[in-house]
Design a protein around this motif. Structure first.
Motif, PDB file in Angstrom:
ATOM      1  N   ILE A  77       0.834  -1.204   0.000  1.00 36.65           N
ATOM      2  CA  ILE A  77       0.000   0.000   0.000  1.00 36.65           C
ATOM      3  C   ILE A  77       0.870   1.255   0.000  1.00 36.65           C
ATOM      4  O   ILE A  77       0.625   2.218  -0.734  1.00 36.65           O
ATOM      5  N   GLY A  78       1.915   1.264   0.837  1.00 37.28           N
ATOM      6  CA  GLY A  78       2.813   2.417   0.886  1.00 37.28           C
ATOM      7  C   GLY A  78       3.517   2.661  -0.431  1.00 37.28           C
ATOM      8  O   GLY A  78       3.656   3.812  -0.867  1.00 37.28           O
ATOM      9  N   ILE A  79       3.968   1.575  -1.081  1.00 35.71           N
ATOM     10  CA  ILE A  79       4.625   1.739  -2.384  1.00 35.71           C
ATOM     11  C   ILE A  79       3.658   2.317  -3.403  1.00 35.71           C
ATOM     12  O   ILE A  79       4.007   3.217  -4.181  1.00 35.71           O
ATOM     13  N   GLY A  80       2.406   1.833  -3.404  1.00 34.72           N
ATOM     14  CA  GLY A  80       1.418   2.363  -4.344  1.00 34.72           C
ATOM     15  C   GLY A  80       1.124   3.835  -4.122  1.00 34.72           C
ATOM     16  O   GLY A  80       1.058   4.616  -5.069  1.00 34.72           O
ATOM     17  N   ILE A  81       0.951   4.219  -2.853  1.00 33.96           N
ATOM     18  CA  ILE A  81       0.680   5.625  -2.548  1.00 33.96           C
ATOM     19  C   ILE A  81       1.876   6.499  -2.896  1.00 33.96           C
ATOM     20  O   ILE A  81       1.729   7.603  -3.449  1.00 33.96           O
ATOM     21  N   PHE A  82       3.078   6.017  -2.612  1.00 36.67           N
ATOM     22  CA  PHE A  82       4.282   6.797  -2.890  1.00 36.67           C
ATOM     23  C   PHE A  82       4.475   6.996  -4.397  1.00 36.67           C
ATOM     24  O   PHE A  82       4.809   8.101  -4.854  1.00 36.67           O
ATOM     25  N   PHE A 340       4.471  11.868   2.207  1.00 38.18           N
ATOM     26  CA  PHE A 340       4.576  11.441   3.603  1.00 38.18           C
ATOM     27  C   PHE A 340       3.738  10.206   3.897  1.00 38.18           C
ATOM     28  O   PHE A 340       4.179   9.293   4.603  1.00 38.18           O
ATOM     29  N   LEU A 341       2.507  10.155   3.376  1.00 37.18           N
ATOM     30  CA  LEU A 341       1.622   9.033   3.690  1.00 37.18           C
ATOM     31  C   LEU A 341       2.207   7.724   3.185  1.00 37.18           C
ATOM     32  O   LEU A 341       2.193   6.704   3.889  1.00 37.18           O
ATOM     33  N   GLY A 342       2.743   7.716   1.968  1.00 37.28           N
ATOM     34  CA  GLY A 342       3.360   6.512   1.435  1.00 37.28           C
ATOM     35  C   GLY A 342       4.583   6.095   2.233  1.00 37.28           C
ATOM     36  O   GLY A 342       4.776   4.906   2.519  1.00 37.28           O
ATOM     37  N   ILE A 343       5.418   7.068   2.597  1.00 34.66           N
ATOM     38  CA  ILE A 343       6.610   6.764   3.395  1.00 34.66           C
ATOM     39  C   ILE A 343       6.212   6.203   4.758  1.00 34.66           C
ATOM     40  O   ILE A 343       6.848   5.276   5.280  1.00 34.66           O
TER      41      ILE A 343
END
Length: 377
Positions: A77-82, A340-343
């Protein structure tokens, strides 16, 4: 060890067979004396703490899978958001003018009432095209809109079109409540410090300037535009008459009923004014200024190339060491550019996965060891 008890005894507060009272006969069991006061809680599941409860038993078989599952879910999920955030196009132009080489350096010491207004032009180049709708923001730094007295310095009843508050603003607006014995509309420090630079964008193609259409409507929240902010009511829709008896804020060059030539974007319902009145939580912030809509699906909204930003420099920031900037940005399903959210997702997922590996090694090495000790007789 189970304990038997009588519900009636707990409800009455004493055994049914009677209780001996010093200096008198037995009380209860049909005696004629008054009831003995008791501080025992009522016989209810809540007061007697008999409500059902569940307490998890944390074992390696439950904790380790939880860590691995959280890691395997959060990291993708973090990789997708980033990646989504990085795909958002954004370009920023600082036009404060503190540098001597800046075209806006001549306007650095401008004041609120400078006439004629100072203008400057900054040329820049977009290396990549902006495909979808583009949002133009103005940004300010070192401007503390979150100061307590500043946030309270407004009259929401006046902004909602209340005629009595229009001529008698709230005392929270002091010292921007009245001027020259006339009530200020809109009153307060927030309205008085409204951003009033004018930004125009041009595309330069073979030394020919083409003006980019900037849309000024649709930049405010619907609830603000249609619920929180309303013009005064009265006979007719002439705002000059409706605002009669009031005066403009001290730092404004013109009264509120002259903010726009279009009636549905004038007065208290002017969208630039509404956007400014929604105060920011941090000293460095951006606010939506204009929209650039995509007209042709076969062509990008802003092609890569040379552009110029024409600025009417009215808003002074040098006195408090502030900075001003113009931002062009696209958006995605998650909003504007915000890595920030992805990180954060990647960090939490990685920590959980790492802890899972460490605990698995510890459990595999020490989990089956017999730690019981013989107790001597």
């Amino acid at each position: 060890m189970a304990v038997n008890y009588s519900a009636k005894e707990e409800a009455d507060g004493h055994p049914s067979g009677g209780v001996g009272v010093p200096g008198g006969g037995a009380v209860g069991g049909g005696g004629g004396g008054g009831a003995v006061k008791t501080r025992k809680p009522d016989n209810t599941a809540f007061k007697q703490q008999r409500l059902p409860a569940w307490q998890p038993i944390l074992t390696a078989g439950t904790v380790l899978p939880a860590f691995f599952i959280i890691g395997l879910i959060f990291i993708p999920i973090g990789i997708g958001i980033f990646v989504t955030s990085n795909n958002i196009r954004e370009y920023e132009v600082d036009y404060t003018g503190t540098e001597p080489s800046s075209p806006c350096n001549k306007c650095l010491n401008v004041s609120w009432d400078s006439t004629p207004p100072c203008t400057c032009i900054i040329n820049f180049t977009l290396e990549h095209s902006f495909e979808s709708n583009v949002f133009m923001y103005y940004g300010l730094s070192n401007f503390y809109q979150n100061h307590r007295r500043y946030v309270k310095s407004r009259d929401d009843s006046q902004l909602n079109g209340d005629n009595s508050s229009l001529l008698n603003p709230s005392k929270e607006c002091e010292p921007y409540r009245t001027n020259e014995d006339k009530p200020i509309a809109p009153c307060g420090a927030i309205a008085n410090s409204m951003f009033n630079d004018t930004l125009e964008l041009y595309r330069i193609d073979n030394d020919t300037k083409t003006r980019i259409t900037l849309i000024k409507k649709g930049i405010a929240w619907w609830t603000d535009k249609n619920v929180k902010f309303r013009n005064p009511t009265g006979d007719g829709n002439n705002l000059t008459v409706l605002f009669q008896g009031t005066t403009k804020p001290v730092n404004w060059p013109k009264p509120v009923y002259m903010l726009d030539s279009e009636p549905d974007n004038n007065g208290f319902i002017n969208e630039d004014f509404i956007v400014w009145m929604r105060t920011a939580a941090l000293p460095t912030f951006r606010k939506l200024y204009r929209l650039i809509e995509r007209k042709d699906n076969l062509q990008p909204t802003l092609q890569a190339g040379k552009y110029s930003l024409n600025i009417t420099y009215n808003y002074p920031v040098h006195s408090f060491d502030g900075r001003k900037r113009m931002i062009l940005s696209t958006i995605s399903w998650m909003g504007g550019k915000n890595p920030f959210l992805g990180i954060a997702y990647i960090t939490v997922g990685s920590i959980c996965f790492f802890l899972g590996v460490v605990l698995l090694i510890i459990h595999h090495k020490y989990g089956n060891r017999n730690t019981s000790a013989d107790i001597p007789n």
